[in-house]
Design an enzyme around this catalytic site. Structure first.
Site: not given
Ligand SMILES: Cc1ncc(C[n+]2csc(CCOP(=O)(O)OP(=O)(O)O)c2C)c(N)n1
Ligand SMILES: Cc1ncc(C[n+]2csc(CCOP(=O)(O)OP(=O)(O)O)c2C)c(N)n1
Ligand SMILES: [Mg+2]
Ligand SMILES: [Mg+2]
Lengths: 338, 406, 338, 406
Positions: D265, D269, D278
């Site tokens: 990425r 975020h 981080y």
């Molecule tokens: C059930 C749930 N817990 C927490 C979140 C908050 N949250 C949104 S994105 C994220 C990180 C997700 O990481 P990843 O699955 O690697 O996807 P990326 O954002 O890197 O594409 C978090 C913790 C959420 N959307 N849903």
């Protein structure tokens, strides 16, 4: 058997004594015969016929394609049901006991309840989640919860609960036919309650409350397992010269303000009875909204006769927890009767 | 190109043989057993004794449940090797996280029958002292206890203690999200925890092939980067060797391990289940011939470690326990309805105190009414449920409730 | 740094302007300094300091052993916290937004709430679950829910929500020190609200409501994000000659019947304000229990001014959903004032 | 014996190289690539065009978000190969189950910018016609959509259709229980579904090694008995080859597949994130050199498939799209507050009709008050929030809201 297969249309049958479990079974069976898009799955709903035998015989009749035992995961069950519904099926799924619906909470609250609104009405989720609930069957921990307050506090869900075999049949058929997701709460202590029924039977619309017994002094509001308790209370009360009108809510969400309000305006007193703990329970909504809308008709505060604010107790203690006719009568006795 | 071509990552080999040290017929396995060796005769004899005693207990409780003395009882008949090996591999300070199925594991760890059975008899949700025995309450919501085990193990690690946690799980429970989260947290945190999955091939009525599509449950360990062992769950020698090594590994900083014991649930799921709906007597018979106790017995006799005298002493111990269990399960249940309010919160709550006072008054009134009623037997105004109550009530322990499931 | 390490005792600091987020941060920091058994973990609470920076700097101070980023799984977070608590730790965990607490629902309802009762008081679970809740920050779907009704309907849980920086500090310290599991609901729209504080500050006990502003005509009951709204309403109302008493509930479960009841008996009218949908919302319990206990002191029904019975809307529509001072005043205007 | 000894079940080999058809430097890989072959030049050029256009869109939307035109936007910068390959492998009738991260996948499947961005701008939770595009709403609750994909795929199988479902997931999301349940249901039911995990190595701030302890995410497939592929997620050729084969396998009854694309990425975020807390600029720089577009460009130029003329046409298409996106995002937002009540239930509810009427009256009153206020500007009794409203209100689309996260 494929989804497209044609089954004989559901015809009238001679009257027979049916338990609520059997009535629910017939409702699913008739819905599946009438509509090839209805599918059934969950834990042990296949060859075993469910731990309460509500799905007995359906696997034999409809086969693996339409009736199947899923892997043991409630979020998985509800989540895959959502995907199936997007593709045009009408899944009926079972949570084995209502404490075991909790792993599916996110799928139910964040998706099942909200998908239609999220997509501006484009995606309908005609899913029925059957949940055997409440106690009084001597069940060990986690087997007697009443979770209705969680679902009724969630916009987007329809929440209903039958109290007798006729409604069980009629309401479950209507729930399966509904384009809204329905949480169908089955009072497990009433699974073995019998009634003489000539199927297919159609009772009042699923979203309405009914006056089960007329009375003039008090409106006693119950649903699911406590309807029988409320009727027994009304019976007992006659001896004391008290005339109780008993309402079976049937639909918890939506709430039938018209029917219940009319009764309350007639009697000017009401009490609501449920098994779940009182604090934050469904009875709070009943009392709050009836008071808001009918305050100047009330002769006394609306009472809640419910379980205590504690976790559901063990079998040997549940009799002290459950609302009983004498506890209800005692509560009514705390009102000033002028 | 089609994905049916094998890739280096996916193993498409058919299921391997489970690791085994004593075979079905009671003979020591001579070929390679993954480097594991047979425990010594004394150890095996100890395990044998515990299995025999545990089975007698299990059979007794099932009988009492049929008589209506308990609300429900999930039997572990046929799974004694898994249960006893798991417990035997733990040091006294270690923690066990059992399920409803694992009453004999509690028994083997020293919990008294009446304390184990309090929950199944319906007295209270958990009837033993969890800290005294270092046994968490028997978990009913499937796979949830695996996370508790990982948390406790992690706390032990953070405190630099040597405490290990062992969680028992069923095959069906591995399908729950919580099992996945537990395996993953354990691996990421390198928690000193051992997961023992008793693959008894059924989740109530659902057979394994509707539960998962992988070769073995042990294969699941790969996806978490932890060791996974596929073991003959009816061979207590193999189970004990593997779980002991796993516990030792955890204790010495090696992280978590997943152990699958392949076994079979000989009884119904609980007393309210009807297995004839989903399996045949013949299916069960195949597994009766693989009985974990019989095969060990054959082996122990063959090496001269078990004779009639020892057998008799074991039988006596088992019968004594059965008698004691019968005795305590026919003793009336003592419950105090007012205790219902005592443990909900650590901090007192006025509203609960009000409810306690309400129940107390109601009980007193019912007692008074009952006295009155016995004085004037034709009184019809007594509400139906106002039978004798007192703040410490004695029940007949027979129950007519039905439909209870674990 | 090990769990046994000694840190300097928490001393008094000079007054400074602190946001609620900073006050919460200080509360965790001071609790961790005072008690080596307090540990903190969750999603992004480590080096990032949480998406709202409530845990900022704690990873740097206390290190990986006591502050850690967990794998992304809420059931895992709560479930492992339970295991840690059994072993004597006091975990503070974060659910990133309250809709993301739903995957942990089973662990919270079936274990966290019930473990103490299940074990006859032997196992205490001194766990704090911090949940940023409610809306008004322009958050996209799932980022503005108010889930308090789910927790307050669950016996065994303590549910509190601060409305200002001083309470945020004091209540969070008390929550961490509590032997009961606490659902600590942080109103995210108030994270940036500032107050001049000399830490450590101790406000009223966590389980009590406080009268924030005295008045004679109406008792307006609010908590968390709506306290500011209620105070603004009271201010506006003065112009109209209406004297509003504002109560900040602070503790949702238990409910402080004494404080709220006394106010109601004084004013004889009350309304409760929250963001969550009305049907089955927490306001129902407030209205129902106050009415039960004070019926003959009431001049009018208790009103609920709340979100509509719909899923929380998108940012551009949330202003129509949220209770505003003028909506509250309009509601009070529907009472017959005689 | 210690468990550190290798067992046949656990693979302890270090992580294999990801499957790759074009390497970092833009050269075709000549050694074994698991049997997969390079797509033809036309296909690659099409993918290149889509990636360039998608990136331009992504960069444009990030810029608009920084200007406050959107509430939030999770960028997929650097992940174009995964996103575009996943979409390109689908037939028109197949279904896509994307997350908040996957806006460019929607774009590539033909959804209009304003319809994609409606949710991020805060107009409505999902802004496109899901059935027209066969794209489920972009899911925010992590991993939940994977189950929906499995359900839809299973329905397709039950109906004997050939529809395939493809779910996009992040590395962090694989830790959720729902990911596990989805993988397991898919395998048990042999659902025609493909899971594409974009391993961008971060879950907001949490790096992969705090997320899992296994070698690769693809390894997780073993525990479900489905094929798993570990692919260079910045190599669109490899991603396309693998996902296409997986889709084809699903369509022809071969069941589910898990595809891991190893990527990075490049952006924060979301706009409210601060990656400097981080990871370092140096960390990011390493991955900038592995850019998925540059390497394909090098390759296409080297084989003569891409020249200045084609480049110019692609750039023009990208700029046109960026301009159109800017244009529609500066157009005022149209929302109808009364629509709030329209889609909650299929069956009308009296209580909701009452609430709708209430809001309608309130809006009318505010409008009237506003008229009055403009007539008598010093009026101080107007409540603070009673600015101009009408049943169809026009907002300036700039937003000062903060703290919004996807
Ligand atoms: C059930 C749930 N817990 C927490 C979140 C908050 N949250 C949104 S994105 C994220 C990180 C997700 O990481 P990843 O699955 O690697 O996807 P990326 O954002 O890197 O594409 C978090 C913790 C959420 N959307 N849903
Ligand atoms: C979360 C949850 N869902 C459903 C149940 C109901 N239930 C009790 S035991 C059981 C089967 C469990 O099978 P398995 O994990 O293989 O354990 P076994 O009973 O075979 O020992 C089910 C479905 C439950 N207890 N918890
Ligand atoms: Mg099993
Ligand atoms: Mg990621």
């Amino acid at each position: 058997m494929t989804l497209q297969s044609m089954a004989p249309p559901v015809g009238a049958r001679p009257p027979a004594a049916l338990t609520m479990a059997a009535a629910l079974n017939a409702a699913i069976q008739d819905s599946m015969r009438d509509d090839p898009t209805v599918v059934l799955f969950g834990e042990d709903v296949g060859p075993l016929g469910g731990v309460f035998r509500v799905t007995d015989g359906l696997y034999a009749e409809f086969g693996e394609t339409r009736v199947s035992d899923s892997p043991l995961a409630e979020s998985g069950i509800v989540g895959t049901a959502i995907g199936m519904a997007i593709y045009g099926l009408r899944p009926v799924v079972e949570m084995q006991f209502d404490a075991f619906s909790y792993p599916a909470f996110e799928q139910i609250v964040s998706h099942l309840a909200k998908m239609r609104n999220r997509t501006r009405g484009r995606i309908s989720l005609p899913i029925v989640i059957r949940i055997p609930y409440a106690g009084d069957i001597g069940g060990v921990e986690h087997h007697s919860d009443s979770s209705e307050a969680y679902w009724t506090a969630t916009p987007g869900l329809t929440v209903v609960s039958p109290s007798n075999p006729a409604d069980a049949y009629s309401m479950l058929r209507e729930a399966i036919a509904s384009d809204d997701p329905v949480i169908f709460m089955e009072p497990k202590s009433r699974y073995w309650m019998k009634a003489e029924l000539a199927l297919p039977v159609q009772t009042a619309p699923m979203n309405t409350a009914v006056v089960l017994r007329e009375g003039t002094d008090v409106t006693l509001i119950a649903y699911g397992p406590t309807v029988k308790t409320a009727l027994a209370t009304a019976e007992l009360a006659t001896a004391e010269g008290l005339s109780i009108e008993v309402i079976d809510l049937r639909s918890l969400s939506p709430f039938d303000d018209a029917t219940v309000g009319a009764s309350l305006r007639k009697t000017s007193r009401a009490a609501v009875v449920h098994e779940a703990a009182q604090f934050g329970g469904y009875g709070a909504e009943v009392a709050a909204r009836l008071t808001e809308r009918n305050f100047f008709h009330l002769a006394a505060p609306i009472l809640r006769i419910t379980g205590f604010d504690i976790p559901y107790p063990s079998p040997k203690l549940e009799e002290y927890f459950l609302p009983t006719p004498d506890r209800i009568l005692a509560a009514l006795g705390t009102w000033e009767w002028s | 190109m089609s994905l049916n071509v094998e890739t280096p990552i996916v193993s498409t080999a058919s299921a391997p043989q489970p690791l085994r040290l004593i075979d079905d017929t009671g003979h020591a396995v001579t070929d390679d057993a993954g480097g594991f060796t047979l425990p010594d005769a004394d150890t095996l004899l100890g395990l044998y004794r515990q299995m025999v005693v545990a089975r007698r207990f299990d059979v007794q409780v099932t009988a009492l449940t049929r008589q209506g003395r308990l609300a429900t009882y999930p039997s572990a008949l046929g799974q004694e090797a898994c249960e006893i090996a798991a417990v035997a591999s733990l040091a006294p300070g270690d923690w066990l996280f059992p399920t409803y199925r694992d009453s004999i594991a509690l028994l083997t760890r020293g919990v008294k029958p009446e304390d184990i059975l309090a929950s199944f008899r319906g007295e209270w949700h958990s009837g033993y002292d969890q800290y005294e025995h270092r046994i968490a309450p028997q978990a009913t919501p499937l796979a949830t206890q695996a996370l508790h085990a990982v948390g406790l193990a992690t706390a032990s690690k953070l405190k630099r203690d040597s405490t290990v946690a062992l969680a028992l799980l069923g095959d069906g429970a591995t399908s729950e999200g919580d099992a996945h989260e537990a395996f993953n947290f354990a691996a990421v945190w390198q928690a000193p925890v051992v997961f023992v999955v008793q693959n008894n091939q059924f989740a109530i009525s659902v057979p394994l092939d509707k539960q998962m599509h992988c070769r073995t449950i042990a294969d699941k360990a790969i996806g978490y980067g932890m060791p996974g062992f596929y073991v003959d769950g009816n061979d207590v020698a193999a189970m004990y060797a593997v779980t002991s090594a796993a516990v030792e590994r955890a204790r010495t900083g090696g992280g978590p391990t997943l152990v699958e014991g392949l076994t079979y649930r000989m009884e119904a799921h609980t007393n309210s289940d009807d297995p004839s709906r989903y399996r045949t007597a013949g299916d069960v018979e195949v597994w009766r011939r693989r009985d974990p106790i019989e095969r060990l017995e054959t082996y122990l006799v063959s090496i001269g470690a078990l004779d009639d005298r020892v057998q008799a002493s074991i039988r006596e111990e088992a019968e004594d326990l059965a008698a004691a269990t019968r005795e305590c399960m026919t003793r009336p249940v003592q419950v105090d309805p007012l205790e219902l309010f005592d443990h909900v919160y650590a901090s007192p709550r006025p509203a609960l105190a009000e409810q306690r006072a309400f129940l107390s008054a109601e009980l007193a009134e019912h007692a008074a009414l009952a006295d009155q009623a016995s004085a004037t037997p034709s009184s019809s105004t007594t509400p139906p449920s106002s039978t004798t109550h007192s703040s410490s009530t004695t029940h007949s322990s027979s129950t007519t409730h039905s439909g209870a499931h674990a």
